[in-house]
Design a protein around this motif. Structure first.
Motif, PDB file in Angstrom:
ATOM      1  N   GLU A  17     -18.395 -24.489 -28.555  1.00 57.50           N
ATOM      2  CA  GLU A  17     -19.679 -24.992 -29.046  1.00 57.50           C
ATOM      3  C   GLU A  17     -20.794 -23.975 -28.793  1.00 57.50           C
ATOM      4  O   GLU A  17     -21.667 -23.779 -29.637  1.00 57.50           O
ATOM      5  CB  GLU A  17     -19.996 -26.336 -28.393  1.00 57.50           C
ATOM      6  CG  GLU A  17     -19.155 -27.464 -28.929  1.00 57.50           C
ATOM      7  CD  GLU A  17     -19.403 -28.789 -28.212  1.00 57.50           C
ATOM      8  OE1 GLU A  17     -20.086 -28.802 -27.161  1.00 57.50           O
ATOM      9  OE2 GLU A  17     -18.914 -29.808 -28.728  1.00 57.50           O
ATOM     10  N   ASP A  21     -22.935 -22.289 -31.593  1.00 61.07           N
ATOM     11  CA  ASP A  21     -24.404 -22.283 -31.578  1.00 61.07           C
ATOM     12  C   ASP A  21     -24.932 -20.858 -31.715  1.00 61.07           C
ATOM     13  O   ASP A  21     -25.890 -20.602 -32.467  1.00 61.07           O
ATOM     14  CB  ASP A  21     -24.935 -22.915 -30.286  1.00 61.07           C
ATOM     15  CG  ASP A  21     -24.790 -24.435 -30.256  1.00 61.07           C
ATOM     16  OD1 ASP A  21     -24.604 -25.008 -31.351  1.00 61.07           O
ATOM     17  OD2 ASP A  21     -24.871 -25.008 -29.158  1.00 61.07           O
ATOM     18  N   ARG A  24     -24.528 -19.817 -35.213  1.00 59.88           N
ATOM     19  CA  ARG A  24     -25.549 -20.470 -36.064  1.00 59.88           C
ATOM     20  C   ARG A  24     -26.899 -19.762 -35.915  1.00 59.88           C
ATOM     21  O   ARG A  24     -27.598 -19.549 -36.903  1.00 59.88           O
ATOM     22  CB  ARG A  24     -25.670 -21.944 -35.698  1.00 59.88           C
ATOM     23  CG  ARG A  24     -24.526 -22.767 -36.204  1.00 59.88           C
ATOM     24  CD  ARG A  24     -24.727 -24.237 -35.892  1.00 59.88           C
ATOM     25  NE  ARG A  24     -23.571 -24.998 -36.350  1.00 59.88           N
ATOM     26  CZ  ARG A  24     -23.024 -26.005 -35.687  1.00 59.88           C
ATOM     27  NH1 ARG A  24     -23.538 -26.392 -34.517  1.00 59.88           N
ATOM     28  NH2 ARG A  24     -21.987 -26.633 -36.168  1.00 59.88           N
TER      29      ARG A  24
END
Length: 127
Positions: A17, A21, A24
């Motif tokens: 994750e 992130d 992103r």
């Protein structure tokens, strides 16, 4: 994401994750960079268009000045021809005036001499 042995599944998911992130954020930054580069490209294209217009304007002005220069060269050439012709005509005129003066002088001398002949006779008569 690759989960290594000895790492709990939750830790692996947490790392994935975090990496997701980070990807992103990087993707968002990359998109903003792309938008910024596209804006810069548009500005540069606009500047290039302006420069091309200025270049054409300058080329047009150069053409006009070259034409004026050619015209001035032709005028100068014609003036030089006229100057030479004027000098020739001045010489001809001076020569003609000199000849006329010498002819007049010869005629005057002949007239004076012809008028002196009777005076010589008078002079010799009294001597």
């Amino acid at each position: 994401c690759i989960v290594r042995e000895g790492v709990s599944e939750m830790e692996g998911v947490g790392k994935c994750e975090k990496q997701l992130d980070a990807l992103r954020r990087d993707t968002g930054q990359a998109k903003r960079n792309i938008l910024h580069l596209e804006q810069e490209r548009k500005v540069l294209e606009h500047n290039l268009l302006n420069l091309r217009e200025q270049e054409q304007s300058i080329r047009d002005k150069v053409s006009i000045h070259e034409a004026k220069c050619d015209d001035l060269k032709l005028r100068l050439s014609n003036l030089r021809k006229l100057d030479r012709e004027n000098a020739r005509l001045q010489n001809d005129l001076e020569s003609k005036r000199r000849n006329e003066f010498y002819n007049w002088l010869d005629e005057s001398n002949k007239c004076i001499l012809s008028n002196l002949d009777p005076l010589r006779n008078i002079k010799t008569d009294y001597m």
